[in-house]
Design a protein around this motif. Structure first.
Motif, short mmCIF file in Angstrom:
data_model
loop_
_atom_site.label_atom_id
_atom_site.label_comp_id
_atom_site.label_asym_id
_atom_site.label_seq_id
_atom_site.Cartn_x
_atom_site.Cartn_y
_atom_site.Cartn_z
N VAL A 1 14.19 1.90 22.66
CA VAL A 1 15.56 1.37 22.34
C VAL A 1 16.12 1.92 21.41
O VAL A 1 17.34 1.76 21.07
N GLY A 2 15.38 2.66 20.49
CA GLY A 2 15.93 3.03 19.13
C GLY A 2 14.98 4.02 18.53
O GLY A 2 13.78 3.67 18.23
N VAL A 3 15.28 5.13 17.73
CA VAL A 3 14.28 5.76 16.92
C VAL A 3 15.07 6.21 15.81
O VAL A 3 16.07 6.88 15.73
N TRP A 4 14.83 5.77 14.51
CA TRP A 4 15.53 6.05 13.22
C TRP A 4 14.54 6.76 12.32
O TRP A 4 13.46 6.28 12.11
N ASP A 5 15.33 7.53 11.33
CA ASP A 5 14.57 7.97 10.31
C ASP A 5 14.47 6.79 9.24
O ASP A 5 15.61 6.16 9.08
N VAL A 6 13.56 6.76 8.39
CA VAL A 6 13.60 5.82 7.29
C VAL A 6 13.73 6.47 5.91
O VAL A 6 13.24 7.42 5.67
N ASP A 7 14.53 5.54 5.54
CA ASP A 7 15.10 6.17 3.88
C ASP A 7 13.86 6.10 2.85
O ASP A 7 13.36 4.92 2.55
N HIS A 8 13.27 7.35 2.57
CA HIS A 8 12.25 7.19 1.63
C HIS A 8 12.44 6.89 0.37
O HIS A 8 11.63 6.41 -0.55
N THR A 9 13.72 6.84 -0.16
CA THR A 9 14.00 6.40 -1.49
C THR A 9 14.01 5.01 -1.50
O THR A 9 13.88 4.48 -2.96
N SER A 10 14.27 4.26 -0.67
CA SER A 10 14.37 2.44 -0.65
C SER A 10 13.96 2.13 0.72
O SER A 10 15.05 1.50 1.22
N ALA A 11 12.66 2.30 1.02
CA ALA A 11 12.40 1.98 2.58
C ALA A 11 12.30 0.55 2.72
O ALA A 11 12.54 0.20 4.03
N TRP A 12 12.24 -0.19 1.89
CA TRP A 12 12.04 -1.72 2.14
C TRP A 12 12.91 -2.54 1.49
O TRP A 12 12.97 -2.36 0.10
N LYS A 13 13.44 -3.66 1.84
CA LYS A 13 14.15 -4.77 1.41
C LYS A 13 13.68 -6.08 1.77
O LYS A 13 13.61 -6.29 2.84
N TYR A 14 13.39 -6.75 0.83
CA TYR A 14 12.64 -8.19 0.89
C TYR A 14 13.74 -9.17 0.96
O TYR A 14 14.90 -9.27 0.26
N HIS A 15 13.75 -10.12 2.10
CA HIS A 15 14.62 -11.16 2.21
C HIS A 15 13.95 -12.46 2.02
O HIS A 15 13.15 -12.93 2.72
N GLU A 16 14.46 -13.12 0.73
CA GLU A 16 13.67 -14.36 0.32
C GLU A 16 13.80 -15.27 1.29
O GLU A 16 12.85 -16.26 1.52
N VAL B 1 13.75 -2.92 7.22
CA VAL B 1 13.56 -1.49 6.99
C VAL B 1 14.73 -0.81 6.54
O VAL B 1 15.76 -0.80 7.35
N ARG B 2 14.87 -0.16 5.68
CA ARG B 2 16.09 0.64 5.34
C ARG B 2 15.96 2.05 5.98
O ARG B 2 15.15 2.77 5.76
N LEU B 3 17.14 2.40 6.71
CA LEU B 3 17.25 3.64 7.37
C LEU B 3 18.12 4.63 6.59
O LEU B 3 19.12 4.50 6.14
N THR B 4 17.77 5.85 6.98
CA THR B 4 18.36 6.86 6.27
C THR B 4 19.77 6.91 6.79
O THR B 4 20.68 7.22 6.10
N ASN B 5 20.27 6.77 8.10
CA ASN B 5 21.46 6.86 8.70
C ASN B 5 21.50 5.96 10.15
O ASN B 5 21.00 6.38 11.22
N ARG C 1 0.79 -1.29 -0.11
CA ARG C 1 -0.06 0.04 0.04
C ARG C 1 0.75 1.12 -0.09
O ARG C 1 0.26 2.25 0.00
N GLU C 2 2.18 1.09 0.08
CA GLU C 2 3.00 2.40 0.18
C GLU C 2 2.68 3.32 1.04
O GLU C 2 2.61 4.36 0.91
N ALA C 3 2.72 2.70 2.22
CA ALA C 3 2.38 3.54 3.56
C ALA C 3 3.51 4.59 3.83
O ALA C 3 4.64 4.04 3.45
N PRO C 4 3.20 5.74 3.89
CA PRO C 4 4.18 6.98 4.19
C PRO C 4 4.86 6.77 5.55
O PRO C 4 4.70 7.74 6.27
N ILE C 5 5.50 5.94 5.72
CA ILE C 5 6.51 5.46 6.91
C ILE C 5 7.83 6.30 6.76
O ILE C 5 8.29 6.19 5.87
N LYS C 6 7.79 7.40 7.96
CA LYS C 6 8.89 8.20 7.95
C LYS C 6 9.77 7.85 9.12
O LYS C 6 11.07 8.28 9.12
N ARG C 7 9.30 6.91 10.05
CA ARG C 7 10.12 6.85 11.06
C ARG C 7 9.97 5.35 11.81
O ARG C 7 8.91 4.88 11.80
#
Length: 236
Positions: free
Chosen positions: A173-188, A195-199, A152-158
């Motif tokens: 225990v942690g709070v990160w910004d999510v990388d908008h350009t490639s937010a998800w990576k599937y592990h077959e 979740v792909r993180l900005t930093n 659904r391409e949910a607009p997750i930012k964090r």
């Protein structure tokens, strides 16, 4: 209440490298360079779940533990009752700690994940207050069932990671910004998402790490969403 805990700094192989006593802030403080390097390198610090009644009791426990470990190492001893180690809940990873509460209603555009305190495998390490943000990020960002969110391409930012109910109270225990350009990576291989993180090294966005977390009645299993994302996804 007494503030005398016994804490353990582990090496990267899961062996105890140092035993000390003090309050919950002491493991973060200065030791010898060798001990500080070990703590900073492994990030695996565990502490007794409750303080000892007096400093004297804590010192006696510390002395006995060091003696037992030294004797075992010297004589190559293998304990026969190691099953009790798995049953014991008296030693837990050292959680980050600060005063204050982060409430569920404070969040928006957020993915929430519940993190068990212990290591799962070689990649997903113990999450403790001594762990580097990048190490905690590797654990907290994978592997999650996010199919509907991704489709659904949910607009997750964090990404916000909190402890499971085994840790009381529940803490951030942690709070990160999510990388908008490639937010998800599937592990077959595990059929789960990362979740792909900005930093990854910036794991305390907003300064909430260590605060108590209040779910305010919301009770997801392992993955949850802020109320606006739940509405977006059509979740109750």
């Amino acid at each position: 209440m007494s503030n005398n805990y016994v804490y353990f700094i582990y090496d990267g192989d899961g062996s105890i490298g140092y035993v000390g006593i003090g309050d919950r802030a002491r493991p973060y403080g200065p030791h010898t360079k060798v001990v500080d390097d070990l703590r900073d390198r492994s990030g695996d610090v565990r502490i007794t779940s409750m303080p000892f009644s007096t400093r004297g009791d804590a010192e006696r426990a510390e002395s006995l533990i060091i003696r037992a470990l030294a004797d075992a190492e010297e004589h190559g001893t293998h304990l026969l009752n190691v099953a009790k180690r798995k049953q014991s809940k008296d030693l837990v990873p050292l959680l980050p700690f600060q005063q204050g509460i982060l409430r569920y209603s404070d969040l928006s555009t957020t993915l929430l994940v519940k993190i068990s305190l212990n290591a799962i495998d070689d990649e997903r390490v113990v999450v403790s207050g001594a762990a580097h943000s990048a190490d905690a990020a590797e654990r907290c960002s994978r592997y999650w069932p996010l199919g509907k969110c991704v489709d659904r391409e949910a607009p997750i930012k964090r990404l916000v990671a909190v402890t499971t109910a085994e840790a009381k109270p529940v803490r951030v225990v942690g709070v990160w910004d999510v990388d908008h350009t490639s937010a998800w990576k599937y592990h077959e291989d595990v059929q789960r998402w990362e979740v792909r993180l900005t930093n990854p090294v910036q794991g305390n966005i907003g300064g909430h790490v260590g605060k108590c977390f209040d779910w305010e009645g919301y009770a997801p299993q392992n993955v949850g969403y802020s109320s606006d994302i739940r509405t977006y996804l059509g979740l109750g």
